[in-house]
Each structure stands twice: as C-alpha cells, then as structure tokens.
Scaffold this motif. Structure first.
Motif, PDB file in Angstrom:
ATOM      1  N   GLY A 147       0.785  -1.225   0.000  1.00  0.00           N
ATOM      2  CA  GLY A 147       0.000   0.000   0.000  1.00  0.00           C
ATOM      3  C   GLY A 147       0.817   1.275   0.000  1.00  0.00           C
ATOM      4  O   GLY A 147       0.268   2.366  -0.200  1.00  0.00           O
ATOM      5  N   SER A 148       2.118   1.177   0.227  1.00  0.00           N
ATOM      6  CA  SER A 148       2.949   2.381   0.250  1.00  0.00           C
ATOM      7  C   SER A 148       3.153   2.913  -1.162  1.00  0.00           C
ATOM      8  O   SER A 148       3.113   2.179  -2.151  1.00  0.00           O
ATOM      9  CB  SER A 148       4.300   2.090   0.911  1.00  0.00           C
ATOM     10  OG  SER A 148       5.014   1.098   0.203  1.00  0.00           O
ATOM     11  N   ILE A 149       3.380   4.222  -1.231  1.00  0.00           N
ATOM     12  CA  ILE A 149       3.518   4.928  -2.505  1.00  0.00           C
ATOM     13  C   ILE A 149       4.949   5.463  -2.594  1.00  0.00           C
ATOM     14  O   ILE A 149       5.400   6.199  -1.718  1.00  0.00           O
ATOM     15  CB  ILE A 149       2.503   6.085  -2.584  1.00  0.00           C
ATOM     16  CG1 ILE A 149       1.070   5.540  -2.492  1.00  0.00           C
ATOM     17  CG2 ILE A 149       2.697   6.882  -3.864  1.00  0.00           C
ATOM     18  CD1 ILE A 149       0.014   6.622  -2.274  1.00  0.00           C
ATOM     19  N   TRP A 150       5.645   5.097  -3.657  1.00  0.00           N
ATOM     20  CA  TRP A 150       7.031   5.496  -3.860  1.00  0.00           C
ATOM     21  C   TRP A 150       7.098   6.451  -5.045  1.00  0.00           C
ATOM     22  O   TRP A 150       6.478   6.200  -6.082  1.00  0.00           O
ATOM     23  CB  TRP A 150       7.901   4.274  -4.139  1.00  0.00           C
ATOM     24  CG  TRP A 150       7.945   3.262  -3.016  1.00  0.00           C
ATOM     25  CD1 TRP A 150       6.891   2.590  -2.465  1.00  0.00           C
ATOM     26  CD2 TRP A 150       9.111   2.786  -2.344  1.00  0.00           C
ATOM     27  NE1 TRP A 150       7.323   1.737  -1.483  1.00  0.00           N
ATOM     28  CE2 TRP A 150       8.692   1.833  -1.386  1.00  0.00           C
ATOM     29  CE3 TRP A 150      10.477   3.055  -2.460  1.00  0.00           C
ATOM     30  CZ2 TRP A 150       9.569   1.166  -0.554  1.00  0.00           C
ATOM     31  CZ3 TRP A 150      11.364   2.387  -1.629  1.00  0.00           C
ATOM     32  CH2 TRP A 150      10.911   1.450  -0.683  1.00  0.00           C
ATOM     33  N   PHE A 151       7.877   7.531  -4.930  1.00  0.00           N
ATOM     34  CA  PHE A 151       7.902   8.509  -6.013  1.00  0.00           C
ATOM     35  C   PHE A 151       9.232   9.248  -6.069  1.00  0.00           C
ATOM     36  O   PHE A 151       9.998   9.268  -5.103  1.00  0.00           O
ATOM     37  CB  PHE A 151       6.739   9.494  -5.880  1.00  0.00           C
ATOM     38  CG  PHE A 151       6.705  10.287  -4.601  1.00  0.00           C
ATOM     39  CD1 PHE A 151       7.232  11.571  -4.538  1.00  0.00           C
ATOM     40  CD2 PHE A 151       6.123   9.758  -3.455  1.00  0.00           C
ATOM     41  CE1 PHE A 151       7.201  12.309  -3.363  1.00  0.00           C
ATOM     42  CE2 PHE A 151       6.077  10.486  -2.280  1.00  0.00           C
ATOM     43  CZ  PHE A 151       6.617  11.765  -2.231  1.00  0.00           C
ATOM     44  N   THR A 152       9.485   9.835  -7.232  1.00  0.00           N
ATOM     45  CA  THR A 152      10.716  10.596  -7.459  1.00  0.00           C
ATOM     46  C   THR A 152      10.413  12.085  -7.456  1.00  0.00           C
ATOM     47  O   THR A 152       9.311  12.511  -7.800  1.00  0.00           O
ATOM     48  CB  THR A 152      11.356  10.212  -8.798  1.00  0.00           C
ATOM     49  OG1 THR A 152      10.439  10.495  -9.866  1.00  0.00           O
ATOM     50  CG2 THR A 152      11.729   8.735  -8.824  1.00  0.00           C
ATOM     51  N   ASP A 153      11.434  12.875  -7.105  1.00  0.00           N
ATOM     52  CA  ASP A 153      11.230  14.327  -7.010  1.00  0.00           C
ATOM     53  C   ASP A 153      12.472  15.087  -7.498  1.00  0.00           C
ATOM     54  O   ASP A 153      13.257  15.582  -6.700  1.00  0.00           O
ATOM     55  CB  ASP A 153      10.912  14.708  -5.555  1.00  0.00           C
ATOM     56  CG  ASP A 153      10.583  16.192  -5.401  1.00  0.00           C
ATOM     57  OD1 ASP A 153       9.872  16.730  -6.259  1.00  0.00           O
ATOM     58  OD2 ASP A 153      11.051  16.798  -4.417  1.00  0.00           O
ATOM     59  N   GLN A 171      15.567  13.418  -4.699  1.00  0.00           N
ATOM     60  CA  GLN A 171      15.460  12.187  -3.909  1.00  0.00           C
ATOM     61  C   GLN A 171      14.296  11.309  -4.336  1.00  0.00           C
ATOM     62  O   GLN A 171      13.409  11.716  -5.082  1.00  0.00           O
ATOM     63  CB  GLN A 171      15.306  12.551  -2.424  1.00  0.00           C
ATOM     64  CG  GLN A 171      16.497  13.318  -1.871  1.00  0.00           C
ATOM     65  CD  GLN A 171      16.428  13.539  -0.362  1.00  0.00           C
ATOM     66  OE1 GLN A 171      17.388  13.266   0.329  1.00  0.00           O
ATOM     67  NE2 GLN A 171      15.315  14.046   0.134  1.00  0.00           N
ATOM     68  N   VAL A 172      14.287  10.107  -3.788  1.00  0.00           N
ATOM     69  CA  VAL A 172      13.176   9.160  -3.894  1.00  0.00           C
ATOM     70  C   VAL A 172      12.516   9.069  -2.522  1.00  0.00           C
ATOM     71  O   VAL A 172      13.207   9.009  -1.498  1.00  0.00           O
ATOM     72  CB  VAL A 172      13.676   7.768  -4.330  1.00  0.00           C
ATOM     73  CG1 VAL A 172      12.552   6.734  -4.262  1.00  0.00           C
ATOM     74  CG2 VAL A 172      14.248   7.833  -5.742  1.00  0.00           C
ATOM     75  N   MET A 185      14.100   7.840   0.774  1.00  0.00           N
ATOM     76  CA  MET A 185      14.611   6.479   0.636  1.00  0.00           C
ATOM     77  C   MET A 185      15.948   6.399  -0.100  1.00  0.00           C
ATOM     78  O   MET A 185      16.723   5.469   0.117  1.00  0.00           O
ATOM     79  CB  MET A 185      13.586   5.608  -0.101  1.00  0.00           C
ATOM     80  CG  MET A 185      12.231   5.529   0.576  1.00  0.00           C
ATOM     81  SD  MET A 185      12.280   4.846   2.258  1.00  0.00           S
ATOM     82  CE  MET A 185      12.834   3.178   1.943  1.00  0.00           C
ATOM     83  N   ALA A 186      16.210   7.335  -0.994  1.00  0.00           N
ATOM     84  CA  ALA A 186      17.455   7.300  -1.762  1.00  0.00           C
ATOM     85  C   ALA A 186      17.803   8.696  -2.244  1.00  0.00           C
ATOM     86  O   ALA A 186      16.918   9.473  -2.604  1.00  0.00           O
ATOM     87  CB  ALA A 186      17.334   6.347  -2.950  1.00  0.00           C
TER      88      ALA A 186
END
Length: 327
Positions: A147-153, A171-172, A185-186
């Motif tokens: 259910g978690s949402i991962w995204f780049t910025d 970052q991610v 996260m990264a």
C-alpha cells in the motif's frame, strides 16, 4: 521487424514471430508525453501532455483520456483537473482512482493526487511536502503491494523556469497513506525520474535523467542511467541497499520505466523503448522516431507508447505481461 531491433537472441522470445507497431492517434500538439495509466475494466488510458503555452504565455499540462471502442476505433477526451498543476507521471491505484504526479507551479503546490477514473474526475491531494518543505517537481510514482507509494522528485520545475529554487535534494520518497508518514529512501541522483519495482518487489529501479537539465542544457558526461537497489528490511521497515548501475542509455535518457512478469526492464529512451534482461543485458529496442518518454502495458503483450504528438501501440508476444497489472 523494422521497428524491432534485436541486440540479443533472447529478444525474439519477447517479440514473438510477428511483432507490430501501430499508430493509434496523432495530433498537432504534444498530447502524449507522460503517465500512461491503462484502466482495463473500462478499456481506457489516461495520459498527460507535454508543456503547453496559452496566448498569455501561461504554461499548463493537459490530462487526456484515451477510449478504446469495441469496434476498434480510438478516441481522446481532454479532462479537467485544475488543482493538479503541471501533471506528469501516474500509476493505477484502485478500481476507482489513479495516482498522478503534480509538478506544481510558482504559486501552486506540487505533490501527489488521487484522481477519479470517472467524471467529473475529482482530484484529491495525497501529499505535497516533506514535513513542511515543498517538493521540487514530483515526477513519477509506483505503488507497492503493501500500500505504500514510492515517487521521485527531481528539480525539473526549477530547471524549466516554472518553480522556485529547490528546498530539497533530488530524492526518492516512500509515503504510507495509512500512517501519513513519509521517508526519504534514496539520494545522490542528478535528476531521479522513472521508478518501478521488479515483479517480486525485491528490487527498485530508478532512472537518472541528469543528461538534460533545461531547454538545450545537455551534457553527454552526465547520467542517462538506470540504477538498481535491493529492498531490505531493518527494524520492520524497508531500506534501499546495494545501489548499482543497472544500465546506461546510449540515446537520450531513460525516462519512464516498467518491468514485465519475467523481470525484464523496459524504459522509454531517445529512440524508442529499450529492453534489458534482469541481469542488465540490452536485449533489444522498439524503435520509434523521436523517442518515447513514457509507456505502459495493456493486455497480453500490448504496449502503449507515448511519442509526444503520436500515440502508438506495440504488440509483442502474447505471453508478455506487465508487472503492474499482470495482464
């Protein structure tokens, strides 16, 4: 096979005996740039345009819905989501909503939004900042099975002149919609862009598109690279470890990225879609003049390729299934 360039014999397994590339729609503006969210229940596809400029010089991005009719015809419909400023990447979320990235503007926030798949396409903000510090220009997004949402910025909003100076690194992030907690996260990217999980979710792939930073600001010594990370758990929480260079793109940048159910990695690049094995071997390319920013899988080896003023459909072997929808 003129559009299907083989670099390794294993590519034949993916293309099958008779791969096809078919032009579905063409317009006189870049209507087909990013997102690519296929809704199988409705046989529809949501996409976002490139930057458009009106008569007053204001920039905007148009969200469109592509409708695939039973008679084989294809239609497009522009939809209104005024709160989603400068939309970019997107992904399926559930049967009622999809997720879209908003890069934001000088006056409006960026972040993530849920958008209803049915009219009037209500948009609901999900997250717009990292504990009060606004995101740079949220670019692409994927949803984990937990259910978690991962995204780049990346800071492409600042590069493009429509966002103020960044207040966060490139970052991610991982956002938990249940607890509303968010974690970086990264880091260490030039411009993190596309993101996806391997089918078993043990690997995260992130594209770094630092090769281009703004209009005409290109540098062949900067990253046009896909990085892979292992997903490992410590104290009950995921961390990204073992960062490694997975692949380097020889033409343009690797933008949108997806996996199939066999773990092969696909990315939209400057001359079409490149396909690598899970071991990082370039298997082949789906050649499209002008390149592909993003794309998505449909059913049974079907792919929708976003080529700015053109929308294409590629047909690979019927055994190929995208890892997002598993169709």
């Amino acid at each position: 096979m003129e559009h299907f360039q083989v670099h390794d014999p294993a590519f034949h397994t993916l293309t099958g005996d008779a791969p096809k590339l078919e032009l579905l729609l063409e317009k006189d503006y870049p209507f087909a740039h990013e997102a690519g969210v296929f809704i199988p229940e409705k046989n529809e596809l949501f996409i976002t345009s490139g930057q458009l400029v009106d008569a007053a010089g204001r920039r905007r991005v148009q969200i469109s819905k592509i409708i695939f009719r039973q008679d084989g015809s294809v239609q497009s419909e522009e939809i209104s989501c005024p709160s989603v400023e400068m939309a970019n990447g997107g992904v399926n979320y559930n049967e009622q909503k999809w997720l879209v990235c908003a890069q934001g503007s000088g006056s409006g926030p960026g972040g993530l939004y849920f958008v209803d798949i049915d009219p009037p396409y209500k948009a609901e903000p999900v997250v717009a900042d990292f504990y009060g510090r606004p995101f740079n220009a949220v670019n692409d997004v994927v949803v984990h099975s937990d259910g978690s949402i991962w995204f780049t910025d990346p800071c492409y909003g600042f590069d493009g002149g429509f966002k103020p100076k960044p207040r966060l690194p490139n970052q991610v992030y991982r956002y938990d919609p249940t607890t509303r907690g968010i974690r970086a996260m990264a880091d260490g990217f030039g411009r993190p862009n596309g993101i996806c999980f391997s089918p078993d979710e043990k690997t995260v792939y992130v594209t770094d598109t630092d090769w281009i930073r703004g209009l005409g600001n290109l540098d062949d010594t900067r990253a046009a690279t896909i990085y892979a990370f292992d997903v490992q758990h410590y104290a009950g929480q995921p961390f990204l470890t073992n960062r490694r260079l997975f692949a380097f793109c020889d033409t343009g940048i690797p933008d949108g990225i997806k996996c199939d159910m066999d773990g092969n990695v696909y990315s939209g690049c400057g001359d079409g879609v490149h396909v690598w094995s899970a071991g990082g071997v370039l298997l082949g390319k789906i050649r499209v003049r002008g390149g592909v920013a993003n794309f998505c899988f449909g059913r049974s080896g079907e792919m929708f390729l976003l080529n700015e003023t053109r929308l294409w459909r590629a047909q690979l072997a019927g055994t190929v299934r995208g890892a997002l929808l598993k169709l």
